[in-house]
Write a protein that holds these residues in place. Structure first.
Motif, PDB file in Angstrom:
ATOM      1  N   LEU A  98       0.786  -1.156   0.147  1.00 14.77           N
ATOM      2  CA  LEU A  98       0.052   0.030  -0.102  1.00 14.77           C
ATOM      3  C   LEU A  98       0.955   1.134  -0.174  1.00 14.77           C
ATOM      4  O   LEU A  98       1.942   1.467   0.711  1.00 14.77           O
ATOM      5  N   ARG A  99       0.823   2.094  -0.993  1.00 16.08           N
ATOM      6  CA  ARG A  99       1.480   3.129  -1.016  1.00 16.08           C
ATOM      7  C   ARG A  99       1.090   4.278   0.342  1.00 16.08           C
ATOM      8  O   ARG A  99       0.076   4.365   0.624  1.00 16.08           O
ATOM      9  N   SER A 100       2.117   4.750   0.641  1.00 12.36           N
ATOM     10  CA  SER A 100       1.671   5.635   2.045  1.00 12.36           C
ATOM     11  C   SER A 100       0.774   6.903   1.913  1.00 12.36           C
ATOM     12  O   SER A 100       0.255   7.253   2.872  1.00 12.36           O
ATOM     13  N   ASP A 101       0.334   7.236   0.435  1.00  8.68           N
ATOM     14  CA  ASP A 101      -0.518   8.244   0.292  1.00  8.68           C
ATOM     15  C   ASP A 101      -1.936   7.456   0.100  1.00  8.68           C
ATOM     16  O   ASP A 101      -2.909   8.202  -0.262  1.00  8.68           O
ATOM     17  N   TYR A 102      -2.063   6.166   0.189  1.00  9.32           N
ATOM     18  CA  TYR A 102      -3.404   5.475   0.261  1.00  9.32           C
ATOM     19  C   TYR A 102      -4.070   5.619  -1.316  1.00  9.32           C
ATOM     20  O   TYR A 102      -4.955   4.933  -1.579  1.00  9.32           O
ATOM     21  N   SER A 103      -3.121   6.278  -2.449  1.00  9.62           N
ATOM     22  CA  SER A 103      -3.658   6.152  -3.767  1.00  9.62           C
ATOM     23  C   SER A 103      -3.699   4.731  -4.567  1.00  9.62           C
ATOM     24  O   SER A 103      -4.678   4.702  -4.974  1.00  9.62           O
ATOM     25  N   LYS A 104      -2.775   4.004  -4.113  1.00 11.33           N
ATOM     26  CA  LYS A 104      -3.102   2.351  -4.688  1.00 11.33           C
ATOM     27  C   LYS A 104      -2.274   1.551  -4.107  1.00 11.33           C
ATOM     28  O   LYS A 104      -1.163   1.766  -3.130  1.00 11.33           O
ATOM     29  N   MET A 105      -2.241   0.265  -4.533  1.00 14.27           N
ATOM     30  CA  MET A 105      -1.424  -0.856  -4.237  1.00 14.27           C
ATOM     31  C   MET A 105      -0.594  -1.082  -5.292  1.00 14.27           C
ATOM     32  O   MET A 105      -0.773  -1.337  -6.300  1.00 14.27           O
ATOM     33  N   ASP A 106       0.783  -1.414  -5.122  1.00 15.38           N
ATOM     34  CA  ASP A 106       1.508  -2.065  -5.975  1.00 15.38           C
ATOM     35  C   ASP A 106       1.787  -3.451  -6.206  1.00 15.38           C
ATOM     36  O   ASP A 106       2.099  -4.018  -4.646  1.00 15.38           O
ATOM     37  N   ALA A 107       1.804  -4.326  -6.980  1.00 11.06           N
ATOM     38  CA  ALA A 107       2.177  -5.768  -6.741  1.00 11.06           C
ATOM     39  C   ALA A 107       3.369  -6.187  -7.430  1.00 11.06           C
ATOM     40  O   ALA A 107       3.801  -5.397  -8.496  1.00 11.06           O
ATOM     41  N   TYR A 108       3.967  -6.888  -6.748  1.00 13.48           N
ATOM     42  CA  TYR A 108       5.453  -7.283  -7.119  1.00 13.48           C
ATOM     43  C   TYR A 108       5.298  -8.899  -6.938  1.00 13.48           C
ATOM     44  O   TYR A 108       4.532  -9.603  -6.347  1.00 13.48           O
ATOM     45  N   TYR A 109       6.219  -9.421  -7.929  1.00 16.90           N
ATOM     46  CA  TYR A 109       6.506 -10.891  -7.768  1.00 16.90           C
ATOM     47  C   TYR A 109       7.852 -11.118  -7.227  1.00 16.90           C
ATOM     48  O   TYR A 109       8.800 -10.413  -7.703  1.00 16.90           O
ATOM     49  N   ILE A 110       8.215 -11.910  -6.481  1.00 17.50           N
ATOM     50  CA  ILE A 110       9.656 -12.742  -5.923  1.00 17.50           C
ATOM     51  C   ILE A 110       9.787 -13.857  -6.506  1.00 17.50           C
ATOM     52  O   ILE A 110       8.780 -14.861  -6.518  1.00 17.50           O
ATOM     53  N   THR A 111      10.898 -13.971  -7.254  1.00 22.41           N
ATOM     54  CA  THR A 111      11.050 -15.324  -7.982  1.00 22.41           C
ATOM     55  C   THR A 111      11.695 -16.217  -6.896  1.00 22.41           C
ATOM     56  O   THR A 111      12.053 -16.041  -5.881  1.00 22.41           O
ATOM     57  N   PRO A 112      11.781 -17.673  -7.194  1.00 23.20           N
ATOM     58  CA  PRO A 112      12.335 -18.450  -6.284  1.00 23.20           C
ATOM     59  C   PRO A 112      13.640 -18.311  -5.587  1.00 23.20           C
ATOM     60  O   PRO A 112      14.029 -18.330  -4.578  1.00 23.20           O
ATOM     61  N   SER A 113      14.224 -17.615  -6.457  1.00 19.04           N
ATOM     62  CA  SER A 113      15.821 -17.081  -6.302  1.00 19.04           C
ATOM     63  C   SER A 113      15.847 -15.705  -5.283  1.00 19.04           C
ATOM     64  O   SER A 113      16.961 -15.134  -4.925  1.00 19.04           O
ATOM     65  N   GLY A 114      14.617 -15.143  -5.107  1.00 19.59           N
ATOM     66  CA  GLY A 114      14.577 -13.882  -4.195  1.00 19.59           C
ATOM     67  C   GLY A 114      14.663 -12.592  -4.999  1.00 19.59           C
ATOM     68  O   GLY A 114      14.595 -11.535  -4.647  1.00 19.59           O
ATOM     69  N   LYS A 115      14.524 -12.615  -6.386  1.00 17.06           N
ATOM     70  CA  LYS A 115      14.370 -11.314  -7.322  1.00 17.06           C
ATOM     71  C   LYS A 115      13.349 -10.768  -7.304  1.00 17.06           C
ATOM     72  O   LYS A 115      12.268 -11.623  -7.602  1.00 17.06           O
ATOM     73  N   LYS A 116      13.052  -9.438  -7.207  1.00 19.09           N
ATOM     74  CA  LYS A 116      11.710  -8.855  -7.144  1.00 19.09           C
ATOM     75  C   LYS A 116      11.392  -8.397  -8.687  1.00 19.09           C
ATOM     76  O   LYS A 116      12.346  -7.639  -9.240  1.00 19.09           O
ATOM     77  N   LEU A 117      10.273  -8.837  -8.871  1.00 19.62           N
ATOM     78  CA  LEU A 117      10.027  -8.457 -10.605  1.00 19.62           C
ATOM     79  C   LEU A 117       8.940  -7.339 -10.279  1.00 19.62           C
ATOM     80  O   LEU A 117       7.667  -7.520  -9.656  1.00 19.62           O
ATOM     81  N   ARG A 118       9.087  -6.322 -10.864  1.00 24.95           N
ATOM     82  CA  ARG A 118       7.967  -5.215 -10.698  1.00 24.95           C
ATOM     83  C   ARG A 118       7.285  -4.866 -11.929  1.00 24.95           C
ATOM     84  O   ARG A 118       6.331  -4.032 -11.832  1.00 24.95           O
ATOM     85  N   SER A 119       7.187  -5.516 -13.172  1.00 24.76           N
ATOM     86  CA  SER A 119       6.570  -5.344 -14.158  1.00 24.76           C
ATOM     87  C   SER A 119       6.503  -6.425 -15.040  1.00 24.76           C
ATOM     88  O   SER A 119       7.260  -7.550 -15.161  1.00 24.76           O
ATOM     89  N   THR A 120       5.382  -6.498 -16.155  1.00 21.46           N
ATOM     90  CA  THR A 120       5.456  -7.813 -17.124  1.00 21.46           C
ATOM     91  C   THR A 120       6.557  -7.635 -17.814  1.00 21.46           C
ATOM     92  O   THR A 120       6.971  -8.868 -18.196  1.00 21.46           O
ATOM     93  N   ASN A 121       7.345  -6.567 -18.242  1.00 15.69           N
ATOM     94  CA  ASN A 121       8.660  -6.774 -18.883  1.00 15.69           C
ATOM     95  C   ASN A 121       9.536  -7.216 -18.232  1.00 15.69           C
ATOM     96  O   ASN A 121      10.457  -8.029 -18.495  1.00 15.69           O
ATOM     97  N   GLU A 122       9.682  -7.144 -16.823  1.00 12.82           N
ATOM     98  CA  GLU A 122      10.770  -7.739 -16.045  1.00 12.82           C
ATOM     99  C   GLU A 122      10.455  -9.495 -15.986  1.00 12.82           C
ATOM    100  O   GLU A 122      11.188 -10.212 -16.029  1.00 12.82           O
ATOM    101  N   VAL A 123       9.236  -9.876 -15.788  1.00 10.35           N
ATOM    102  CA  VAL A 123       8.763 -11.090 -15.789  1.00 10.35           C
ATOM    103  C   VAL A 123       9.333 -11.767 -17.075  1.00 10.35           C
ATOM    104  O   VAL A 123       9.883 -12.828 -17.186  1.00 10.35           O
ATOM    105  N   ALA A 124       9.122 -11.071 -18.309  1.00 11.70           N
ATOM    106  CA  ALA A 124       9.132 -11.586 -19.614  1.00 11.70           C
ATOM    107  C   ALA A 124      10.880 -11.783 -19.821  1.00 11.70           C
ATOM    108  O   ALA A 124      11.447 -12.750 -20.145  1.00 11.70           O
ATOM    109  N   ALA A 125      11.625 -10.953 -19.264  1.00 10.52           N
ATOM    110  CA  ALA A 125      13.021 -10.923 -19.229  1.00 10.52           C
ATOM    111  C   ALA A 125      13.626 -12.027 -18.330  1.00 10.52           C
ATOM    112  O   ALA A 125      14.497 -12.873 -18.656  1.00 10.52           O
TER     113      ALA A 125
END
Length: 159
Positions: A98-125
């Protein structure tokens, strides 16, 4: 469908820890809110919500006659997730902040190796660089943000 953690001091644009502390689903018959034990169970319900709406009877020993597990109120900030999003692939973790200004929530994926993916482009890569996940595609990941319910945002927020 999800309820986030109690209000905390706002120190950054995005919290440093995942924001969701309680997972919940609303019964399609009695409209009572039921706590869901785990994020995985919640994602299973959410992934097939239109085809198989959640009902109190879906929970062990559940009944619409039972009192609600939680009440929709402003004691917490609520966020309602969109139905029919894909379940997080095995080994990955989906985190919502949750953003501190309550404007929205951001979704991230954590890979099995611990890398944080922040977008579809990062997932594709990531998928391209890791052939052991060739059975997955970007459609297995959703960065759609749950809707923050305005009537539960603290009046002291900067939104």
């Amino acid at each position: 469908m999800a309820k986030d953690s109690p209000r905390t001091t706002k120190t950054s644009r995005v919290a440093s820890n995942p924001s969701v502390s309680i997972w919940a689903a609303q019964c399609g018959k009695c409209y009572k809110w039921r706590k869901i034990s785990t994020q995985e169970e919640f994602e299973e319900i959410r992934s097939k919500f239109n085809e198989e709406p959640f009902h109190c009877e879906n929970k062990p020993n559940g009944s619409c006659d039972d009192p609600a597990d939680i009440e929709y109120d402003s004691s917490h900030t609520w966020a309602i997730d969109k139905p029919n999003q894909p379940k997080t692939p095995t080994g990955f973790k989906r985190e919502l902040y949750l953003r501190s200004d309550y404007s929205k929530m951001d979704a991230y994926y954590i890979t099995p190796s611990g890398k944080k993916l922040r977008s579809t482009n990062e997932v594709a890569a990531f998928l391209q660089q890791n052939p052991e996940y060739s059975d997955l595609s970007t459609s297995n990941f959703s960065f759609k943000s749950p809707k923050i319910m305005d009537d539960t945002i603290p009046s002291s927020s900067t939104k």
